[in-house]
Structures are given as C-alpha cells and as structure tokens.
Design an enzyme around this catalytic site. Sequence first.
Site, PDB file in Angstrom:
ATOM      1  N   PHE A 173       0.822  -1.212   0.000  1.00  0.00           N
ATOM      2  CA  PHE A 173       0.000   0.000   0.000  1.00  0.00           C
ATOM      3  C   PHE A 173       0.853   1.258   0.000  1.00  0.00           C
ATOM      4  O   PHE A 173       0.655   2.145   0.820  1.00  0.00           O
ATOM      5  CB  PHE A 173      -0.902   0.013   1.243  1.00  0.00           C
ATOM      6  CG  PHE A 173      -1.657  -1.266   1.448  1.00  0.00           C
ATOM      7  CD1 PHE A 173      -2.699  -1.613   0.592  1.00  0.00           C
ATOM      8  CD2 PHE A 173      -1.317  -2.124   2.479  1.00  0.00           C
ATOM      9  CE1 PHE A 173      -3.395  -2.800   0.779  1.00  0.00           C
ATOM     10  CE2 PHE A 173      -2.020  -3.317   2.668  1.00  0.00           C
ATOM     11  CZ  PHE A 173      -3.047  -3.655   1.819  1.00  0.00           C
ATOM     12  N   GLY A 187       5.728  -1.263  10.850  1.00  0.00           N
ATOM     13  CA  GLY A 187       4.747  -1.797   9.898  1.00  0.00           C
ATOM     14  C   GLY A 187       5.425  -2.289   8.628  1.00  0.00           C
ATOM     15  O   GLY A 187       5.454  -1.598   7.612  1.00  0.00           O
ATOM     16  N   ASP A 218       7.395  -5.542  12.896  1.00  0.00           N
ATOM     17  CA  ASP A 218       5.989  -5.920  12.658  1.00  0.00           C
ATOM     18  C   ASP A 218       5.757  -7.216  13.426  1.00  0.00           C
ATOM     19  O   ASP A 218       6.625  -8.089  13.452  1.00  0.00           O
ATOM     20  CB  ASP A 218       5.765  -6.131  11.148  1.00  0.00           C
ATOM     21  CG  ASP A 218       4.292  -6.073  10.740  1.00  0.00           C
ATOM     22  OD1 ASP A 218       3.470  -6.743  11.398  1.00  0.00           O
ATOM     23  OD2 ASP A 218       3.986  -5.385   9.759  1.00  0.00           O
ATOM     24  N   GLY A 270      -0.953  -8.722  11.158  1.00  0.00           N
ATOM     25  CA  GLY A 270      -1.887  -7.847  10.452  1.00  0.00           C
ATOM     26  C   GLY A 270      -2.532  -6.820  11.359  1.00  0.00           C
ATOM     27  O   GLY A 270      -2.620  -7.000  12.576  1.00  0.00           O
ATOM     28  N   ASP A 277       3.922   3.476  10.049  1.00  0.00           N
ATOM     29  CA  ASP A 277       2.902   2.936   9.147  1.00  0.00           C
ATOM     30  C   ASP A 277       2.347   1.625   9.705  1.00  0.00           C
ATOM     31  O   ASP A 277       2.132   0.667   8.982  1.00  0.00           O
ATOM     32  CB  ASP A 277       3.499   2.722   7.751  1.00  0.00           C
ATOM     33  CG  ASP A 277       2.435   2.540   6.680  1.00  0.00           C
ATOM     34  OD1 ASP A 277       1.286   2.989   6.884  1.00  0.00           O
ATOM     35  OD2 ASP A 277       2.751   1.934   5.636  1.00  0.00           O
ATOM     36  N   HIS A 321      -3.652   1.628  12.339  1.00  0.00           N
ATOM     37  CA  HIS A 321      -4.194   2.975  12.207  1.00  0.00           C
ATOM     38  C   HIS A 321      -5.384   3.234  13.125  1.00  0.00           C
ATOM     39  O   HIS A 321      -6.288   3.996  12.794  1.00  0.00           O
ATOM     40  CB  HIS A 321      -4.571   3.250  10.742  1.00  0.00           C
ATOM     41  CG  HIS A 321      -3.381   3.372   9.829  1.00  0.00           C
ATOM     42  ND1 HIS A 321      -2.083   3.432  10.279  1.00  0.00           N
ATOM     43  CD2 HIS A 321      -3.291   3.461   8.473  1.00  0.00           C
ATOM     44  CE1 HIS A 321      -1.264   3.539   9.237  1.00  0.00           C
ATOM     45  NE2 HIS A 321      -1.966   3.558   8.132  1.00  0.00           N
ATOM     46  N   HIS A 365       2.669   7.929   7.458  1.00  0.00           N
ATOM     47  CA  HIS A 365       1.931   7.572   6.252  1.00  0.00           C
ATOM     48  C   HIS A 365       0.422   7.585   6.490  1.00  0.00           C
ATOM     49  O   HIS A 365      -0.035   7.492   7.622  1.00  0.00           O
ATOM     50  CB  HIS A 365       2.346   6.180   5.754  1.00  0.00           C
ATOM     51  CG  HIS A 365       1.975   5.940   4.321  1.00  0.00           C
ATOM     52  ND1 HIS A 365       1.443   4.762   3.866  1.00  0.00           N
ATOM     53  CD2 HIS A 365       2.057   6.769   3.245  1.00  0.00           C
ATOM     54  CE1 HIS A 365       1.225   4.864   2.566  1.00  0.00           C
ATOM     55  NE2 HIS A 365       1.584   6.067   2.162  1.00  0.00           N
TER      56      HIS A 365
HETATM   57  N1  SAH Z   1       4.420  -0.218   5.471  1.00  0.00           N
HETATM   58  C1  SAH Z   1       3.738  -1.256   4.698  1.00  0.00           C
HETATM   59  C2  SAH Z   1       2.288  -1.451   5.099  1.00  0.00           C
HETATM   60  C3  SAH Z   1       2.083  -1.696   6.581  1.00  0.00           C
HETATM   61  S1  SAH Z   1       0.467  -2.310   6.940  1.00  0.00           S
HETATM   62  C4  SAH Z   1       3.809  -0.886   3.220  1.00  0.00           C
HETATM   63  O1  SAH Z   1       3.648   0.304   2.904  1.00  0.00           O
HETATM   64  O2  SAH Z   1       4.044  -1.760   2.400  1.00  0.00           O
HETATM   65  C5  SAH Z   1       0.480  -2.185   8.691  1.00  0.00           C
HETATM   66  C6  SAH Z   1       1.310  -3.268   9.384  1.00  0.00           C
HETATM   67  O3  SAH Z   1       1.407  -2.887  10.759  1.00  0.00           O
HETATM   68  C7  SAH Z   1       0.687  -4.672   9.368  1.00  0.00           C
HETATM   69  O4  SAH Z   1       1.571  -5.569   8.736  1.00  0.00           O
HETATM   70  C8  SAH Z   1       0.497  -5.022  10.844  1.00  0.00           C
HETATM   71  O5  SAH Z   1       0.806  -6.367  11.172  1.00  0.00           O
HETATM   72  C9  SAH Z   1       1.467  -4.081  11.530  1.00  0.00           C
HETATM   73  N2  SAH Z   1       1.139  -3.749  12.917  1.00  0.00           N
HETATM   74  C10 SAH Z   1      -0.061  -3.352  13.419  1.00  0.00           C
HETATM   75  N3  SAH Z   1       0.023  -3.117  14.744  1.00  0.00           N
HETATM   76  C11 SAH Z   1       1.323  -3.368  15.096  1.00  0.00           C
HETATM   77  C12 SAH Z   1       2.055  -3.318  16.335  1.00  0.00           C
HETATM   78  N4  SAH Z   1       1.466  -2.941  17.483  1.00  0.00           N
HETATM   79  N5  SAH Z   1       3.346  -3.648  16.315  1.00  0.00           N
HETATM   80  C13 SAH Z   1       3.950  -4.047  15.165  1.00  0.00           C
HETATM   81  N6  SAH Z   1       3.328  -4.101  13.975  1.00  0.00           N
HETATM   82  C14 SAH Z   1       2.022  -3.774  13.937  1.00  0.00           C
HETATM   83 MG    MG Z   2       0.456   3.003   4.826  1.00  0.00          MG
END
Ligand code: SAH
Ligand code: MG
Length: 206
Positions: free
Chosen positions: A16, A41, A66, A70, A136, A139, A164
């Site tokens: 994304f 993330g 991460d 998810g 990222d 959210h 982001h």
């Molecule tokens: N940066 C990536 C998209 C990240 S999607 C890109 O642009 O390609 C958001 C990610 O945050 C997910 O994979 C999810 O597992 C992770 N995430 C959510 N809460 C989290 C937390 N508390 N600690 C670590 N990772 C987390």
């Molecule tokens: Mg993002």
Amino acid sequence: MLDSGLLAAAAAATGFMPADEGRALAEAALGAPAGPILEVGSYLGKSTLYLAAAARARGGKVVTVDHHRGSEEHQPGWEYHDPGLVDPAIGLIDTLPGFRRTIAAAGAEDVVVAVVARAEDLAGLWTAPLALLFLDGSHTDESAQRDLASWAPHLAAGGILAIHDVFPDPADGGQAPYRAYRTALDSGDWTELSGQGSLRLLRRDR
Ligand code: SAH
Ligand code: MG
C-alpha cells in the site's frame, strides 16, 4: 543516489505505498542524519524496499518491525483481508513468509534488519538514535499515538519523522494518522518538510 534496482523492486512489490510517496520517503531517508532508519509496519516489505534503496546508498541499515499478524483492516471480514495470508496451522495472519520473499527476491537481505515484535515492545528496548522513523503500523488512534509516543523520542537531533496515510479529509480515509501528525506538529518540536500524497515529513528541531 538511491539504488535504482531496489526502487524498481519496491514499485513492483505488493502493498500500500504509491510510487511517488515511496520515492519521497526514500529521498527523505537519503537526506537524514547519520544512524539507522526504522520502520513500524513491515507488512509484505514494499515500503521497506523504498527505505532499503536509501539504506544501501547511505551504507547503512533499515530496521523494520511488525508482529506480522496484520492490522485491524487485514483481519477476516475487513476491507483489506487476504485469505491467502492466513496460516492454516494456527488460523492467524502471517505476513512474515511473504515479507521474506519480497526482501530476498529484491536482493535486499544485506540492508534489511527485520524484527518480529510488537512495535511498542521493541521501542522499550531500543537505544540507538534514529536517522528516520517511518510510522505505518496499525491505524487506530490508540496505536498511532502510542507509536508516536514510544518511537519519536528515539530520533536523533535533525532526524526525520515520516507518517503515512495522513488524510485531513475524513472522506479520504481514517483520521488516526492525521491526528498523530497533528499531535507531533502541535508539540512545536518539529519543522514540516514537503511531503507527498498522504506522506508527511517532519524534521526534529529539539
Ligand atoms: N508499510 C507497509 C504497510 C504496513 S500495513 C507498506 O507500505 O508496504 C500495517 C502493518 O502494521 C501490518 O503488517 C500489521 O501487522 C502491523 N502492525 C499493526 N500493529 C502493530 C504493532 N502494534 N506492532 C507491530 N506491527 C504492527
Ligand atoms: Mg500506509
């Protein structure tokens, strides 16, 4: 100069991060002070590769954290759920195998340090001053504010905070990253640099 092979791999990877925003993120990392780059993330590694393009040029590393289970929107029944990402043995999302494929296929394993953990847990163990922090992760307001509070203090003086999915207009997307961006700006500790799309860039003044 950004590594063009890694930029191309990033643009082709699943995820994304629009190409213009990824490029702006990489350029910001190139201009950041000394120190590691840290991403909250990793997902399937797309944005990691943009940061890796900068890390390679800097002769440094990008650390990405991460738990690979998810975010809310990736869970079954939600908008961004991909059944192919569920590990059938345990019935939970596991993006780590796909992440590793992305990084290996791009030839970026030498510059990417992947940590499987909750971002807040790693923050409590972290000591190295960061050149650039890219937020990222989840959210929700709780997560976005917690990521900011737990990680921003680790930025070096002059270090860059990148956030982001900042959408000032609720019609364009969720507001949690926007509110985290506002929280940072309102603290007065930052100077805003020019961003790109939903990517906001702030430089730490103090
Ligand atoms: N940066 C990536 C998209 C990240 S999607 C890109 O642009 O390609 C958001 C990610 O945050 C997910 O994979 C999810 O597992 C992770 N995430 C959510 N809460 C989290 C937390 N508390 N600690 C670590 N990772 C987390
Ligand atoms: Mg993002």
